[in-house]
Design an enzyme around this catalytic site. Structure first.
Site, short mmCIF file in Angstrom:
data_model
loop_
_atom_site.label_atom_id
_atom_site.label_comp_id
_atom_site.label_asym_id
_atom_site.label_seq_id
_atom_site.Cartn_x
_atom_site.Cartn_y
_atom_site.Cartn_z
N ASP A 70 -9.56 -0.85 -1.20
CA ASP A 70 -9.86 -1.44 0.10
C ASP A 70 -10.65 -0.50 0.99
OD1 ASP A 70 -7.78 0.41 0.56
OD2 ASP A 70 -6.27 -1.15 0.64
N ASN A 139 6.19 -3.23 4.56
CA ASN A 139 6.35 -4.68 4.51
C ASN A 139 6.02 -5.24 3.12
OD1 ASN A 139 3.57 -4.48 4.41
ND2 ASN A 139 3.18 -5.62 6.28
N HIS A 141 3.20 -4.63 1.35
CA HIS A 141 1.80 -4.87 1.02
C HIS A 141 1.31 -3.91 -0.06
CE1 HIS A 141 0.60 -1.90 4.37
NE2 HIS A 141 -0.02 -1.43 3.29
N GLU A 146 -1.33 -8.43 2.80
CA GLU A 146 -0.18 -8.47 3.69
C GLU A 146 0.74 -9.65 3.33
OE1 GLU A 146 0.43 -6.09 5.64
OE2 GLU A 146 -1.28 -5.40 6.81
#
Length: 238
Positions: A70, A139, A141, A146
């Site tokens: 990314d 979380n 990811h 996400e």
């Protein structure tokens, strides 16, 4: 879970040694391999050890190609907070890799949809990664995929969650400087990798257990890795 190995190490340094050993082994086994790479604090120690291995003549990256997960949208490659800059600083400038064989999505492309399609096609043209290194967010990811109501398959632009922005703000002068969007590999490209190596510090134990021993749900994106045939998780105890 079939195909998963969970390795616990006493600390971050041992986690980094084991991760570097697995990645170095992949390079030795297949000198022209495709490595999928990640950024963040988790892999820094691993990259330091890979650079040391190259410096000592144990590893040769001259034929290796790399694809990164990314990049932040809006940051130029030369920006010290960009992931291109991170990779150059922590690994690429320290090993004998051909920079033309190191690939990241562009965070400054004028058309992000076209850039997403370009990067997807590029990674698929290489057959995906031989080994994909991953971190994991609090979380759940992976990359910048996400929590959501579905698993996004292809490279795409994503709006970062507040928790991810807060987590990443430690690397910026102030939280307002953290980009709010990124371009990321989707779950499809991550799952295309022949081997997956996920590394996590002690603060990620709870989410690692939820991702690998809980139900498979896009609310915990990393849980999809339960379906991959060859996953190694290295979790530091402290």
């Amino acid at each position: 879970m079939i195909g998963m190995r969970m390795i616990e190490t006493k600390n971050y340094q041992e986690m980094s040694r084991k991760a570097a050993g697995l990645i170095g082994g992949q390079v030795l086994l297949k000198p022209d391999c495709v490595l999928g790479l990640a950024t963040g604090s988790s892999p820094i120690g691993t990259y330091d050890l890979l650079a040391k291995g190259c410096e000592e003549g144990l590893l040769d990256f001259s034929q290796v190609r790399t694809v990164n997960l990314d990049e932040y949208c809006g940051l130029k490659a030369a920006d010290p907070q960009s992931y291109r800059y991170f990779m150059d600083t922590h690994l690429f400038d320290r090993v004998n890799i051909n920079k033309e064989n190191t690939f990241l999505p562009s965070g400054t492309a004028p058309d992000m949809e076209a850039e997403a399609q370009r990067y997807e096609a590029l990674v698929r043209s290489m057959g995906g990664a031989d080994l994909q290194l991953l971190g994991i967010g609090h979380n759940g990811h992976i990359g910048f995929n996400e929590p959501a109501d579905h698993f996004p398959a292809a490279v795409h632009q994503v709006q970062l969650t507040e928790s991810t922005i807060r987590a990443n703000s430690r690397l910026f002068d102030k939280i307002e400087d953290v980009p709010t969007t990124a371009i990321t590999m989707g779950i499809g490209l991550i799952m295309l990798a022949r081997k997956i190596l996920l590394i996590a510090g002690a603060d990620k134990r709870a989410i690692v257990e939820e991702a690998f021993y809980g139900k498979i749900t896009p609310q915990v994106p990393a849980s999809i890795l339960q379906l991959h045939p060859d996953v190694t998780v290295i979790l530091a105890k402290e």
